[in-house]
Design a protein around this motif. Structure first.
Motif, short mmCIF file in Angstrom:
data_model
loop_
_atom_site.label_atom_id
_atom_site.label_comp_id
_atom_site.label_asym_id
_atom_site.label_seq_id
_atom_site.Cartn_x
_atom_site.Cartn_y
_atom_site.Cartn_z
N LEU A 117 -1.25 -0.68 3.91
CA LEU A 117 -2.13 -1.74 2.86
C LEU A 117 -2.76 -0.90 1.59
O LEU A 117 -2.67 -0.93 0.51
CB LEU A 117 -2.86 -2.54 3.48
N SER A 118 -3.39 0.33 2.20
CA SER A 118 -4.20 1.29 1.40
C SER A 118 -3.18 2.01 0.33
O SER A 118 -3.42 2.10 -0.85
CB SER A 118 -5.01 2.22 1.82
N GLY A 119 -2.00 2.14 0.84
CA GLY A 119 -1.00 3.03 -0.14
C GLY A 119 0.09 1.78 -0.65
O GLY A 119 0.87 2.45 -1.27
N THR A 120 -0.09 0.60 -0.33
CA THR A 120 0.70 -0.28 -0.78
C THR A 120 2.24 0.19 -0.49
O THR A 120 3.09 0.29 -1.08
CB THR A 120 0.72 -0.74 -2.23
N ASP A 121 2.31 0.54 0.90
CA ASP A 121 3.46 1.16 1.56
C ASP A 121 4.35 0.19 1.88
O ASP A 121 4.29 -0.16 3.37
CB ASP A 121 3.00 2.32 2.33
N VAL A 122 5.36 -0.31 1.37
CA VAL A 122 6.41 -1.58 1.92
C VAL A 122 7.12 -0.77 2.99
O VAL A 122 7.47 -1.55 3.95
CB VAL A 122 7.11 -1.89 0.89
N GLU A 123 7.55 0.39 2.70
CA GLU A 123 8.75 0.93 3.99
C GLU A 123 7.81 1.26 5.15
O GLU A 123 8.15 0.62 6.09
CB GLU A 123 9.08 2.18 3.53
N LYS A 145 3.24 -7.80 6.73
CA LYS A 145 3.87 -8.72 6.10
C LYS A 145 3.40 -8.79 4.43
O LYS A 145 3.87 -9.12 3.71
CB LYS A 145 4.37 -9.97 6.62
N PHE A 146 2.06 -9.11 4.65
CA PHE A 146 1.22 -9.25 3.64
C PHE A 146 1.48 -8.00 2.64
O PHE A 146 1.46 -8.19 1.32
CB PHE A 146 -0.36 -9.40 3.74
N VAL A 147 1.49 -6.68 2.92
CA VAL A 147 1.87 -5.62 2.50
C VAL A 147 3.23 -5.78 1.73
O VAL A 147 3.13 -5.27 0.37
CB VAL A 147 1.89 -4.51 3.19
N GLU A 177 4.47 -6.03 -2.80
CA GLU A 177 5.44 -5.56 -3.43
C GLU A 177 5.14 -4.27 -4.19
O GLU A 177 5.54 -3.81 -5.25
CB GLU A 177 6.11 -6.50 -4.39
N GLY A 178 4.27 -3.29 -3.72
CA GLY A 178 3.87 -1.93 -4.09
C GLY A 178 3.01 -2.31 -5.53
O GLY A 178 2.66 -1.03 -6.11
N GLN A 179 2.48 -3.43 -5.74
CA GLN A 179 1.33 -3.56 -6.93
C GLN A 179 0.18 -2.93 -6.80
O GLN A 179 -0.34 -2.87 -5.45
CB GLN A 179 1.27 -5.02 -7.31
N GLN A 211 -3.31 -11.79 -5.39
CA GLN A 211 -3.59 -10.56 -4.40
C GLN A 211 -4.79 -10.86 -3.62
O GLN A 211 -4.95 -10.38 -2.41
CB GLN A 211 -3.39 -9.10 -5.37
N ALA A 212 -5.84 -11.46 -4.22
CA ALA A 212 -7.06 -11.52 -3.56
C ALA A 212 -6.92 -12.49 -2.41
O ALA A 212 -7.67 -12.29 -1.35
CB ALA A 212 -8.03 -12.03 -4.69
N THR A 213 -6.07 -13.41 -2.67
CA THR A 213 -5.65 -14.59 -1.66
C THR A 213 -4.99 -13.48 -0.44
O THR A 213 -5.22 -13.86 0.88
CB THR A 213 -4.75 -15.55 -2.13
N VAL A 214 -4.20 -12.80 -0.89
CA VAL A 214 -3.20 -11.84 0.28
C VAL A 214 -4.68 -11.24 0.93
O VAL A 214 -4.41 -11.07 2.19
CB VAL A 214 -2.42 -11.19 -0.41
#
Length: 224
Positions: free
Chosen positions: A37-43, A105-107, A111-113, A182-185
């Motif tokens: 999450l902190s790095g928006t790391d999808v992989e 799944k939220f991460v 989508e890396g935003q 994003q706030a909702t996520v």
């Protein structure tokens, strides 16, 4: 020849080891999901999702082993409660793993935003819940009621942080409608972390039941 008691104790030790392994797995999944999450790391998030089946397999092992102990050893009183508590704890841990997967799944949904705000309280929440997860399993292995009751105080801290995060995110949504998605996520992430903490207190309740044969509500016990 191994005595029936010795055989039961060895089986119980196996149950303990599997529960410790499950607890460690949940701790690591929570840490990894927060890193993702902190790095928006999808992989990294997708890797967490893929590994979820391992926890399900461990729960099945505990069910199988505990059922075998009941069938072959016919335990009574506290020995039976030990196995029943192990079943309940394994179920809570499996659900905790599912909640970590939810965060991953939220991460993926992000989508890396870039994040709309630096993450401060969410990681603090996750750290407390990680500690609660470890303590909940230790309280079972040690049959430590004091450690089980300690979870209630920590759960208070988690609930307070969750409420604070909600207020901050609501403020960000009101400031700029573009923040709403994003706030909702991020709010959903906070709710999932909070639920992991609730399951840790459930484990504490199982420990108190095991030791005292009475089941408290650790989510309200400290407010009485």
């Amino acid at each position: 020849m191994m005595t029936k008691r010795k055989e039961f104790d060895l089986g119980l030790e196996q149950l303990h080891n599997l529960l410790v392994e499950m607890g460690t797995f949940v701790e690591e999944a929570l840490v990894d999901s927060m890193k993702a999450l902190s790095g928006t790391d999808v992989e990294k998030a997708r890797t967490i999702i893929q590994h979820d089946q391992h926890l399900n397999h461990m729960e099945e092992q505990i069910t199988e082993l505990g059922s075998k102990l009941i069938a072959t050893q016919q335990p009574v009183a506290k020995d039976l409660r030990r196995i029943l508590a192990a079943f309940k704890i394994a179920s809570d841990l499996e659900r905790m793993g599912d909640l970590c997967v939810n965060i991953a799944k939220f991460v993926v949904r992000l989508e890396g935003q870039p994040l709309i705000k630096p993450l401060i309280d969410l990681p603090r929440m996750a750290e407390i819940v990680q500690t609660m997860t470890y303590e909940s399993i230790q309280s079972f292995v040690q049959e430590n009621v004091d450690l089980a009751y300690k979870l209630a105080t920590e759960d208070d801290q988690v609930d307070a942080l969750c409420a604070q995060i909600y207020r901050e995110l609501l403020s960000l949504m009101m400031e700029n409608p573009r923040n709403i998605s994003q706030a909702t996520v991020l709010n959903f992430v906070a709710r999932n972390i909070e639920r992991i903490g609730d399951h840790a207190t459930n484990i504490g309740e199982s420990v108190v039941y095991l030791v005292t044969n009475k089941r408290p509500d650790l989510n309200t016990q400290h407010n009485i």
